[in-house]
Each structure stands twice: as structure tokens, then as C-alpha cells.
Design a protein around this motif. Structure first.
Motif, short mmCIF file in Angstrom:
data_model
loop_
_atom_site.label_atom_id
_atom_site.label_comp_id
_atom_site.label_asym_id
_atom_site.label_seq_id
_atom_site.Cartn_x
_atom_site.Cartn_y
_atom_site.Cartn_z
N SER A 80 41.64 15.93 38.46
CA SER A 80 41.54 16.87 39.59
C SER A 80 41.49 16.14 40.92
O SER A 80 42.13 16.57 41.89
N ALA A 81 40.73 15.04 40.96
CA ALA A 81 40.57 14.29 42.21
C ALA A 81 41.93 13.80 42.74
O ALA A 81 42.21 13.89 43.94
N PHE A 82 42.78 13.30 41.85
CA PHE A 82 44.10 12.82 42.27
C PHE A 82 45.10 13.97 42.41
O PHE A 82 45.99 13.91 43.25
N GLY A 83 44.93 15.00 41.59
CA GLY A 83 45.84 16.15 41.65
C GLY A 83 45.77 16.90 42.96
O GLY A 83 46.72 17.59 43.36
N ALA A 84 44.64 16.78 43.67
CA ALA A 84 44.45 17.49 44.94
C ALA A 84 45.13 16.77 46.11
O ALA A 84 45.43 17.39 47.14
N LEU A 85 45.38 15.47 45.96
CA LEU A 85 45.88 14.66 47.08
C LEU A 85 47.22 15.12 47.66
O LEU A 85 47.39 15.10 48.89
N PRO A 86 48.21 15.53 46.84
CA PRO A 86 49.49 15.96 47.44
C PRO A 86 49.35 17.10 48.44
O PRO A 86 50.06 17.12 49.45
N PHE A 87 48.44 18.04 48.19
CA PHE A 87 48.25 19.16 49.11
C PHE A 87 47.71 18.69 50.45
O PHE A 87 48.10 19.18 51.50
N VAL A 88 46.80 17.70 50.39
CA VAL A 88 46.19 17.18 51.63
C VAL A 88 47.20 16.34 52.40
O VAL A 88 47.36 16.50 53.62
N ILE A 89 47.89 15.43 51.72
CA ILE A 89 48.86 14.53 52.37
C ILE A 89 50.01 15.33 53.00
O ILE A 89 50.45 15.03 54.11
N ALA A 90 50.45 16.39 52.29
CA ALA A 90 51.54 17.22 52.82
C ALA A 90 51.08 18.13 53.95
O ALA A 90 51.91 18.67 54.69
N GLY A 91 49.76 18.32 54.08
CA GLY A 91 49.23 19.18 55.14
C GLY A 91 49.21 20.65 54.78
O GLY A 91 48.84 21.49 55.61
N SER A 92 49.59 20.98 53.54
CA SER A 92 49.58 22.39 53.13
C SER A 92 48.15 22.92 52.97
O SER A 92 47.88 24.10 53.22
N SER A 95 42.08 20.49 54.24
CA SER A 95 40.73 20.13 53.79
C SER A 95 40.76 19.65 52.34
O SER A 95 41.27 20.36 51.46
N TYR A 96 40.19 18.47 52.08
CA TYR A 96 40.17 17.95 50.70
C TYR A 96 39.32 18.84 49.80
O TYR A 96 39.67 19.04 48.63
N ILE A 97 38.21 19.38 50.30
CA ILE A 97 37.36 20.26 49.49
C ILE A 97 38.15 21.49 49.05
O ILE A 97 38.10 21.90 47.88
N GLY A 443 38.39 31.61 50.30
CA GLY A 443 38.41 30.75 51.47
C GLY A 443 37.23 30.92 52.41
O GLY A 443 36.91 30.02 53.19
N MET A 444 36.55 32.08 52.34
CA MET A 444 35.45 32.34 53.28
C MET A 444 34.16 31.63 52.91
O MET A 444 33.23 31.55 53.70
N PHE A 445 34.08 31.08 51.68
CA PHE A 445 32.86 30.39 51.26
C PHE A 445 32.73 29.05 52.00
O PHE A 445 33.73 28.43 52.39
N SER A 446 31.50 28.60 52.18
CA SER A 446 31.24 27.30 52.80
C SER A 446 31.67 26.18 51.85
O SER A 446 31.88 26.42 50.65
N ASN A 447 31.79 24.98 52.38
CA ASN A 447 32.16 23.84 51.54
C ASN A 447 31.16 23.62 50.41
O ASN A 447 31.53 23.28 49.29
#
Length: 478
Positions: A80-92, A95-97, A443-447
Motif C-alpha cells: 500500500s505504501a508504494f502503491g500510493a506513490l503514483p497518485f502523489v507524484i502525478a498530482g492527482s 496528499s499522501y494520506i 474526503g471530509m474526514f481529518s487526516n
């Protein structure tokens, strides 16, 4: 603790995650999307780290229950930790959380989302987002065991830690062969659904991503209205296959081997279909006035019942607007879940059956103290260790559920929102009610609350114990 074998397994998980990202990179090439570079960069990172970890000396091949549970838990976290990176790097998803929440929701086949709308997301990331469902549905460690001779007979500990249900057995004597059989049946059913979707005129990209979400009982859609905008034929096909993927895959093995009498003995499957049928009838009667015809009410009821009990989470209508009676049935189905040994989540029908039989047995003991009565299921005695495991599971489940509701209540949303948000994540459902209903998002929940709900998704998919064992000091002792 054999740390060598654990890092070796994590290394192979990273290697396969790199492999799994390759189709999404191909989609980026087809649609000429620059966001594909983010997938390619993470794919290379996973491959480099994976190769380094698998080349490291293992220090023995021995693996027991402790190593199995720890390896499974850590593999899912790393995945999961690595699977999330493409979304962050692409800017889609900047937020990493948020990106971690989204991809954990994918791998755990939950389908809860922080995205207010998905149609603006690049095709390659939509593909990766949906593909995580298919990867997580049967389990990445099961896939590993089907391909690689990891640790001999002791690899059964990996299967027990990752596969859903109160007890896990082998279809055939070898674990590797069992894993291969499971994936063959999984792939076969997936392709069959894909064919039916294409026959209904659904575009290829839509068909593939919808198949991923159905097969993994995940529920990520590529349209803002989920499945609501597709034809009735498409919705019926998805309904049927959601329910089929919620069946214990052992039954399909028995059917393929023409052992029909043995398959028919499964009390869990019979009760699973009985619950679905009764729920559809009751909800159809309750909502019939909200639709132009009884048939339409029946079709919508069947879709939502199939979607919720299998913990898929697709939606064709805003069931949050349905009468309280219908919504209550759906919430109950969230907790019941699908069959053990399926791709569905929830407590599982088999555990519900064992708990119910345990209550009846206890009542019988009270009335007749000297009677010796064995708890049976499908004509076989249920071992005391299995009953004990189910009881401990339920207590742990209720404890985590209560603590999670308490923690996310710090955001000060209404009780129905908080309760169903936890129910939707820990049972790997997707949508809840009120502010997390089928037309809303998380999306409305806090981190902080998103981290709690992310934990709930992981602990729900891994059936509590593999993740909880990480917090025990005895786990890490020599």
C-alpha cells in the motif's frame, strides 16, 4: 523470529507490485498520458528494492505461524505504501494520506474513496486504482505462492494469514497447487464476466475496470455515478457476478470436479443465498412505491443487496434515500458479509452460523447440563479451536469497531456517519450512510480519522489477527 525470510517475501511482493504496474503504464502509452511516468518511476523503485531484498541471504527457510502472520501484515503495508506513490507524484491526489487511504481502499477491496469525482483522473491511474481491487481480491501472497516455491509446506501459514474465514484448508495436498487452482478459478470467472460485459456493449476500458471491481468485490467505479449510468443489462450482469464472487471458491472446485453432492452440503452457501433472497424480497416490498414498476424495484434491490452483502460497494441509486427498514437491512448485511474463502469481506456467513450454533448449544447445556453435544457444520464436527477463534474474533472485532467510532467522532460528525464509516471500512464495503453515503465520499474526514479508517480497512481485510499481532511484544521476541 526469522527476519530473513520475512524480508525475502517482502522483496518478492515489491517485485510483483512492479509487474502489476506494467499494464497501467501500457494504458498510459495507449492514451498518451504523461502521468504514466509516475507509474513507471515507482515501478522501477519497487523493482530495485525488490531485487535487493530477494538477493539478500535469508538465513534459513524455516517459517512458522509468527513469521507467516508478520510477513502478511508487513507485505500489505509495504504494498500500500508504494502503491500510493503514483497518485502523489502525478498530482492527482496531492496528499499522501489521501493517496494511502485510496490505495489501501483498493488493495483491501473496500471501495471507499476520498475523491469527490473520478472522471477527470487519467485513464492510467484509474486503471491502477481499479486493478488494485483485482490484486487484493484473492490476495497477493496467494499469487506469490502460486508462482514461487517460497518455503515448502510452511507456506500454509501465509495462506492462513491472508485468506478469509475462520478456518483455511488446502484443495489439494500441495499449497502451491491450491494457490494455483484458486487463481485459475478467479481468472476464469473474471474473464467470463468481461465477456458478458463486452456483449452488452460496454466499452473495453469500462468493462475491464468494472470487472476488476466486481471480481475483487471492491467497487471502485470510473464514473461519478458508479454503475448507475449503464444499461439494465450491465447492472444485472454485475449483480450476478458480485454474488458469484461472494461464494466460497472451494464450492467452485467441487463443482469443477463434479462432486455436486458434496457442494450441496455447504450450509454456509445455502444460508448465504437464503439471506440474499429474503433481503431482496423484503427491500423490494418496502421500496416498490419509489420506482415506476415492481420489476425495477426488484432489480435495484437485488443490485444493492448483492453489492452490500458481498462488500463490493457499487451503487446504481442513492439507497441513503430509501426507507429506514431497507437501510437497516443493508447495514445488517454489511456486518454479515460474504462466504469464507471468497473475495468478499465482512464477518463472514460461516462465522455467523458458528456463533448461532454456539448459542443454541449453550442454551441446550443450560436446560440439559449432562448432555454432551458436539457443534457440527456440513456434517462434520467443528473443532474447539475454530469455535474459540470465532469467539475471540468477534470480541476483537467489537473492540476495534467501538474504539474506531470513538476516535473518528473527534471530527464531530453525526453518529450515523461515524458508525457506518467504520462499518464500511472494517467490513471492506465502500459506502455507508449520511455523509459517507453512495453519492458522498470520505474526503471530509481529518487526516487522523483517515489513518484510523485506513487501519480499519487493513485489519478488516486481513481478518484482524495478522495486523494485531504486530502490536504484541511477544511477536518480536527471539
Amino acid at each position: 523470529m526469522n527476519y530473513g525470510i520475512i524480508t525475502y517475501i517482502i522483496g518478492w511482493v515489491l517485485n510483483f507490485e512492479a509487474l502489476f504496474m506494467a499494464p497501467a503504464c501500457l494504458v498510459a502509452v495507449v492514451y498518451q498520458e504523461k502521468e504514466g511516468f509516475s507509474l513507471f518511476a515507482v515501478m522501477l523503485l519497487c523493482l530495485v528494492l525488490g531485487v535487493l531484498l530477494t538477493r539478500k541471504k535469508r538465513g534459513g527457510k524455516s517459517m512458522y505461524a509468527r513469521e507467516g502472520f508478520v510477513a502478511v501484515a508487513l507485505c500489505w503495508i509495504v504494498l500500500s505504501a508504494f502503491g500510493a506513490l503514483p497518485f502523489v507524484i502525478a498530482g492527482s491526489i496531492p496528499s499522501y494520506i489521501d493517496a494511502l487511504f485510496e490505495v489501501v481502499s483498493g488493495f483491501t477491496t473496500t471501495g471507499s474513496s476520498i475523491l469527490p469525482e473520478v472522471e477527470s483522473m487519467p485513464h492510467c491511474l484509474l486503471f491502477w486504482r481499479s486493478f488494485t481491487h483485482w490484486i487484493g481480491g484473492m490476495g497477493v501472497l496467494v499469487f506469490l505462492m502460486a508462482i514461487l516455491p517460497l518455503t515448502g509446506g510452511s507456506s500454509m501459514y501465509l495462506m492462513k494469514a491472508e485468506s478469509p474465514g475462520p478456518s483455511v484448508g488446502k484443495l489439494v495436498p500441495k499449497v502451491k497447487s491450491t494457490a494455483m487452482l484458486l487463481y485459475k478459478m478467479y481468472l476464469g470467472l473474471s474473464i467470463l464476466q468481461l465477456v458478458f460485459l463486452l456483449l452488452g456493449g460496454m466499452p473495453l476500458f469500462d468493462s475491464i475496470t468494472t470487472m476488476f471491481g466486481t471480481a475483487g468485490t471492491g467497487g471502485f467505479g470510473i464514473k461519478n455515478d458508479s454503475i448507475g449510468g449503464y444499461s439494465t443489462y450491465i447492472q444485472v450482469v454485475v449483480t450476478v457476478f458480485m454474488i458469484l464472487f461472494g461464494v466460497n471458491f472451494n464450492i467452485y472446485y467441487l463443482l469443477l470436479k463434479c462432486r455436486f453432492k458434496e457442494a450441496a452440503k455447504s450450509a454456509e452457501v445455502r444460508i448465504y443465498f437464503a439471506i440474499i433472497l429474503c433481503s431482496i424480497i423484503l427491500i423490494t416490498i418496502n421500496i416498490s412505491g419509489m420506482f415506476p414498476s415492481v420489476w425495477k424495484a426488484l432489480q435495484q434491490s437485488a443490485f444493492q443487496v448483492g453489492s452490500i452483502i458481498t462488500t463490493t460497494g457499487f451503487a446504481t441509486t442513492d439507497f441513503d434515500l430509501w426507507p429506514s427498514f431497507s437501510k437497516t437491512i443493508l447495514v445488517l448485511l454489511m456486518f454479515i458479509g460474504a462466504c469464507a474463502g471468497s473475495t468478499g469481506g465482512g464477518i463472514k456467513v460461516s462465522r455467523i452460523v458458528i456463533l448461532f450454533k454456539s448459542i443454541l448449544k449453550e442454551l441446550d447445556v443450560i436446560v440439559h447440563p449432562h448432555n454432551v453435544k458436539k457443534l457440527k457444520m456440513d456434517g462434520r464436527i467443528v473443532e474447539h479451536s475454530v469455535v474459540r477463534s470465532v469467539n475471540v474474533f468477534l470480541v476483537s472485532y467489537l473492540f476495534i469497531f467501538a474504539i474506531s467510532v470513538l476516535l473518528i467522532s473527534l471530527d464531530n460528525f453525526d453518529f450515523t456517519t461515524n458508525f457506518t464509516a467504520v462499518a464500511a471500512t472494517i467490513n471492506n464495503i465502500g459506502p455507508g450512510l449520511e455523509m459517507v453515503g453512495p453519492t458522498q465520499n470520505f474526503g471530509m474526514f481529518s487526516n487522523f480519522s483517515k489513518i484510523v479508517l485506513t487501519f480499519d480497512m487493513l485489519v478488516g481485510r486481513l481478518e484482524l489477527f495478522p495486523l494485531l499481532i504486530l502490536f504484541s511484544k511477544n511477536t518480536w521476541s527471539k
